[in-house]
Design an enzyme around this catalytic site. Structure first.
Site, PDB file in Angstrom:
ATOM      1  N   LYS A 186       0.869  -0.996   0.013  1.00  0.00           N
ATOM      2  CA  LYS A 186       0.162  -0.396  -0.259  1.00  0.00           C
ATOM      3  C   LYS A 186       1.029   1.499  -0.082  1.00  0.00           C
ATOM      4  O   LYS A 186       1.669   1.803   0.665  1.00  0.00           O
ATOM      5  CB  LYS A 186      -0.955   0.207   1.057  1.00  0.00           C
ATOM      6  CG  LYS A 186      -1.794   1.176   0.774  1.00  0.00           C
ATOM      7  CD  LYS A 186      -2.462   1.449   2.683  1.00  0.00           C
ATOM      8  CE  LYS A 186      -2.010   3.124   2.442  1.00  0.00           C
ATOM      9  NZ  LYS A 186      -1.317   4.718   1.975  1.00  0.00           N
ATOM     10  N   GLU A 259      10.086   1.834  10.375  1.00  0.00           N
ATOM     11  CA  GLU A 259      10.537   2.777  10.046  1.00  0.00           C
ATOM     12  C   GLU A 259      10.089   4.238  10.058  1.00  0.00           C
ATOM     13  O   GLU A 259       9.174   4.376   9.521  1.00  0.00           O
ATOM     14  CB  GLU A 259      11.466   2.632   8.671  1.00  0.00           C
ATOM     15  CG  GLU A 259      11.961   1.544   8.480  1.00  0.00           C
ATOM     16  CD  GLU A 259      13.429   1.921   8.982  1.00  0.00           C
ATOM     17  OE1 GLU A 259      13.793   2.529   9.059  1.00  0.00           O
ATOM     18  OE2 GLU A 259      14.156   0.585   9.025  1.00  0.00           O
ATOM     19  N   CYS A 295      13.891  11.106   6.832  1.00  0.00           N
ATOM     20  CA  CYS A 295      14.023  10.872   8.128  1.00  0.00           C
ATOM     21  C   CYS A 295      15.475  11.250   8.561  1.00  0.00           C
ATOM     22  O   CYS A 295      15.202  11.003   9.470  1.00  0.00           O
ATOM     23  CB  CYS A 295      13.212   9.296   7.953  1.00  0.00           C
ATOM     24  SG  CYS A 295      14.384   8.562   7.023  1.00  0.00           S
ATOM     25  N   GLU A 394       9.871  16.748  14.889  1.00  0.00           N
ATOM     26  CA  GLU A 394      10.067  16.517  13.363  1.00  0.00           C
ATOM     27  C   GLU A 394       9.684  16.836  12.457  1.00  0.00           C
ATOM     28  O   GLU A 394       8.720  16.883  12.700  1.00  0.00           O
ATOM     29  CB  GLU A 394       9.885  15.042  13.737  1.00  0.00           C
ATOM     30  CG  GLU A 394      10.820  14.712  11.391  1.00  0.00           C
ATOM     31  CD  GLU A 394      10.402  13.075  11.579  1.00  0.00           C
ATOM     32  OE1 GLU A 394       9.291  12.931  11.344  1.00  0.00           O
ATOM     33  OE2 GLU A 394      10.527  12.423  10.573  1.00  0.00           O
TER      34      GLU A 394
HETATM   35  P1  NAD Z   1       2.118   8.641   7.742  1.00  0.00           P
HETATM   36  O1  NAD Z   1       2.367   7.848   9.081  1.00  0.00           O
HETATM   37  O2  NAD Z   1       1.008   9.696   7.254  1.00  0.00           O
HETATM   38  O3  NAD Z   1       2.026   7.730   6.603  1.00  0.00           O
HETATM   39  C1  NAD Z   1       2.536   6.441   6.654  1.00  0.00           C
HETATM   40  C2  NAD Z   1       1.613   5.311   5.902  1.00  0.00           C
HETATM   41  O4  NAD Z   1       0.873   5.155   6.955  1.00  0.00           O
HETATM   42  C3  NAD Z   1       0.657   5.855   4.661  1.00  0.00           C
HETATM   43  O5  NAD Z   1       0.810   4.684   3.535  1.00  0.00           O
HETATM   44  C4  NAD Z   1      -0.389   6.281   5.281  1.00  0.00           C
HETATM   45  O6  NAD Z   1      -1.587   5.771   4.112  1.00  0.00           O
HETATM   46  C5  NAD Z   1      -0.406   5.257   5.756  1.00  0.00           C
HETATM   47  N1  NAD Z   1      -1.250   4.789   7.009  1.00  0.00           N
HETATM   48  C6  NAD Z   1      -1.645   5.959   7.448  1.00  0.00           C
HETATM   49  N2  NAD Z   1      -2.852   6.401   8.426  1.00  0.00           N
HETATM   50  C7  NAD Z   1      -2.398   4.496   8.568  1.00  0.00           C
HETATM   51  C8  NAD Z   1      -3.191   3.753   9.753  1.00  0.00           C
HETATM   52  N3  NAD Z   1      -4.222   3.934  10.929  1.00  0.00           N
HETATM   53  N4  NAD Z   1      -2.839   2.187   9.698  1.00  0.00           N
HETATM   54  C9  NAD Z   1      -1.837   1.512   9.061  1.00  0.00           C
HETATM   55  N5  NAD Z   1      -0.884   2.537   7.325  1.00  0.00           N
HETATM   56  C10 NAD Z   1      -1.749   4.171   7.880  1.00  0.00           C
HETATM   57  O7  NAD Z   1       4.105   9.292   7.409  1.00  0.00           O
HETATM   58  P2  NAD Z   1       4.200   9.587   5.796  1.00  0.00           P
HETATM   59  O8  NAD Z   1       3.542  11.424   6.099  1.00  0.00           O
HETATM   60  O9  NAD Z   1       3.463   9.216   4.734  1.00  0.00           O
HETATM   61  O10 NAD Z   1       5.438  10.246   5.925  1.00  0.00           O
HETATM   62  C11 NAD Z   1       6.203  11.433   6.912  1.00  0.00           C
HETATM   63  C12 NAD Z   1       7.136  10.002   7.660  1.00  0.00           C
HETATM   64  O11 NAD Z   1       7.316   9.133   7.690  1.00  0.00           O
HETATM   65  C13 NAD Z   1       8.292  11.388   8.489  1.00  0.00           C
HETATM   66  O12 NAD Z   1       7.769  11.451  10.422  1.00  0.00           O
HETATM   67  C14 NAD Z   1       8.941  10.231   8.673  1.00  0.00           C
HETATM   68  O13 NAD Z   1      10.379  10.219   9.669  1.00  0.00           O
HETATM   69  C15 NAD Z   1       8.547   8.976   8.181  1.00  0.00           C
HETATM   70  N6  NAD Z   1       9.947   8.121   7.641  1.00  0.00           N
HETATM   71  C16 NAD Z   1      10.695   7.682   8.425  1.00  0.00           C
HETATM   72  C17 NAD Z   1      12.088   6.545   7.338  1.00  0.00           C
HETATM   73  C18 NAD Z   1      12.885   5.809   8.088  1.00  0.00           C
HETATM   74  O14 NAD Z   1      13.011   4.706   7.245  1.00  0.00           O
HETATM   75  N7  NAD Z   1      12.656   5.871   9.558  1.00  0.00           N
HETATM   76  C19 NAD Z   1      11.685   6.622   6.089  1.00  0.00           C
HETATM   77  C20 NAD Z   1      11.057   7.792   5.445  1.00  0.00           C
HETATM   78  C21 NAD Z   1       9.868   8.601   6.238  1.00  0.00           C
END
Ligand code: NAD
Length: 490
Positions: A186, A259, A295, A394
């Site tokens: 997804k 992650e 991140c 962040e």
């Molecule tokens: P987000 O948490 O808003 O969304 C991430 C994913 O989760 C999306 O695909 C979203 O549709 C899905 N999602 C939303 N609600 C959900 C639920 N209740 N259950 C399951 N899935 C759900 O994050 P974002 O805004 O897309 O990404 C930014 C964040 O990701 C930042 O905090 C960044 O640091 C982190 N990030 C971490 C890494 C890493 O490797 N540690 C890499 C990239 C981004």
């Protein structure tokens, strides 16, 4: 005054419009729902894609469970061949895929090209590791043979974030696939296009149902996690959503890796060369790869008081020279935030930092001259107290904050003074300072005099709220299997 050509570049989408890939078939969402994908640099529509519902996810899981049986029996060498073939297909199509990511996410085109290459080389590396996913023979008394057999979980749910769309999709499915799992992917709702294009390539190589792609929002994501037949979930995203994922996984005791975010420190010692430190601070922000939305970004600069003025002045000079503009222009350094809601969040963080008394050195608003698009200026704050929100939260954008320290103890306190622990960078010419910091600073990845590219296979992941588990190394592959102990009396 030069005028900017605001014509969006043509992108060539091969995945059928308004479709999901389930069981090797492209089909609309069961609800008929669609989601509009936007070009964040121009705020114009790019495509309409299917918006997967929880029922679509159920269909994808059912397809995956059928495909998983045969895929698990397929020799790993054959699975490896598929991954290598996929790497070839990605490389052949690199320019088209990179442009799609750039138009969809706003990432600069050079960064998107680097993401395609990184995705392809991960597939090759993981293919090569397939034969190392082995059980062990255990010491046992005479007449007994005891060994472990590593078996795939069956169905893996993979949920990605929006900042490296193609790279995360591909890297995220490589380890589950080589270990014999079928996958339900997804992608993030803001940047789904390249995952669908990857699926289009994958259907030429993988048997139907082995990789299913269900673009959708939180509801679809929740169903991926809570479906009882999905035995392993790998999630990339925010801490807030990560907590929800963990809670939802508890119902079926589903294995989860997370992650999550970071508020990472770049630590400058007094012996550092100010130019080297400024270069590291700017490189560490990933302005030119993901517009600061990374991140891994070292978004807190902890600089020794003696060097602070010299380093800040140099950083400001370098940040001032970054050009913000249309990300498909190869001369542009930084594009927009990936979507409007995120731009508002970033601006909110900046406004709060000002209200709480941080000193704005540079940026702080929307750049002039672009007219539209979710752009924000590279922004630098000094006089940031550890208790300010901008020192704790962040931002996930092009905002760097500077804090000063005098003693090593004070520095370690600042470095470890947030709940996060993803990366850190220590900038010094003294090996002693470097190793002392490595011992004291809490993070999943610590560079010394970085950031430099990670050697392929370096385990990556966070401590604290930054995550659970490690990706990239052999451990990641093992985490997509369960050891079954077999004890034979003969
Ligand atoms: P987000 O948490 O808003 O969304 C991430 C994913 O989760 C999306 O695909 C979203 O549709 C899905 N999602 C939303 N609600 C959900 C639920 N209740 N259950 C399951 N899935 C759900 O994050 P974002 O805004 O897309 O990404 C930014 C964040 O990701 C930042 O905090 C960044 O640091 C982190 N990030 C971490 C890494 C890493 O490797 N540690 C890499 C990239 C981004």
């Amino acid at each position: 005054m030069t005028t900017i050509d605001m014509t969006p570049p043509d992108i060539d989408l091969h995945a059928p419009p308004r479709s999901l890939l389930v069981d090797g078939t492209w089909r609309p969402s069961r609800s008929g729902g669609v989601r509009l994908v936007e070009n964040p640099a121009l705020e114009t529509p790019v495509a309409e894609i299917a918006d997967a519902t929880p029922t679509d996810v159920d269909d994808a899981v059912e397809a995956a469970s059928r495909a998983a049986v045969e895929w698990a029996r397929t020799p790993w060498t054959e699975r490896a061949r598929c991954l290598r073939r996929l790497a070839e297909l990605l490389r052949t199509d690199a320019d088209r895929l990179a442009l799609i990511d750039t138009v969809d996410s706003g990432n600069p085109i050079a960064g998107s090209l680097a993401d395609v290459e990184s995705a392809a080389s991960t597939l090759e590396r993981v293919a090569g590791l397939g034969g190392q996913v082995a059980g062990e023979t255990l010491p046992a008394p005479p007449g007994v043979l005891a060994f472990t057999d590593r078996r795939p979980h069956g169905i893996v749910g993979r949920i990605t974030a929006y900042n490296h769309p193609l790279m995360f999709a591909v890297q995220g499915v490589a380890a589950p696939l080589i270990t014999g799992n079928a996958v339900v992917l997804k992608p993030a709702e803001a940047t789904p296009l390249s995952s669908l294009e990857f699926a289009r390539l994958a259907e030429r190589v993988l048997p139907p149902g082995v990789l299913n792609v269900v673009p959708g929002g939180a509801k679809a994501g929740r169903r991926v996690v809570s479906h009882p037949d999905v035995r392993r979930v790998a999630f990339t995203g925010s801490v807030e959503t990560g907590r929800r994922v963990l809670e939802a996984a508890a119902a079926s005791i589903t294995r989860v890796s997370l992650e999550l975010g970071g508020k990472n420190a770049a630590i400058v010692f007094p012996d550092a060369d100010p130019d080297v430190a400024a270069d590291a601070a700017v490189r560490g922000m990933n302005f030119t790869r993901t517009n600061g939305q990374s991140c891994m970004s070292t978004s807190r600069l902890l600089v020794h008081r003696d060097l602070a003025d010299a380093v800040v002045e140099r950083i400001a000079d370098r940040m001032r020279s970054l050009t913000v503009g249309l990300p498909w222009d190869p001369d542009v350094d930084m594009g927009p935030m990936a979507f409007g809601g995120h731009l508002e969040r970033v601006i909110g963080h900046i406004d709060r930092a000002r209200e709480q008394g941080a000193t704005l050195v540079l940026g702080g608003g929307r750049p002039t001259g672009l007219g539209r698009g979710h752009f924000v200026e590279p922004t630098l704050f000094t006089h940031v107290a550890p208790t300010m929100r901008i020192a704790q939260d962040e931002v996930f954008g092009p905002v760097l904050v500077v804090q000063q320290w005098s003693t090593t103890e004070e520095m370690v306190g600042l470095a470890n003074g947030t709940p996060y622990g993803l990366t850190a960078n220590v900038i010094t010419s003294d090996l002693h300072s470097a190793l002392r910091s490595v011992e004291g600073v809490r993070a999943g990845l610590i560079w010394v005099n970085g950031p430099h590219p990670l050697p392929p296979g370096t385990p990556f992941g966070g401590v604290g709220v930054s995550g659970l588990g490690r990706e990239q190394g052999l451990d990641e592959l093992l985490s997509y299997t369960e050891p079954t102990s077999v004890v034979v009396a003969y």
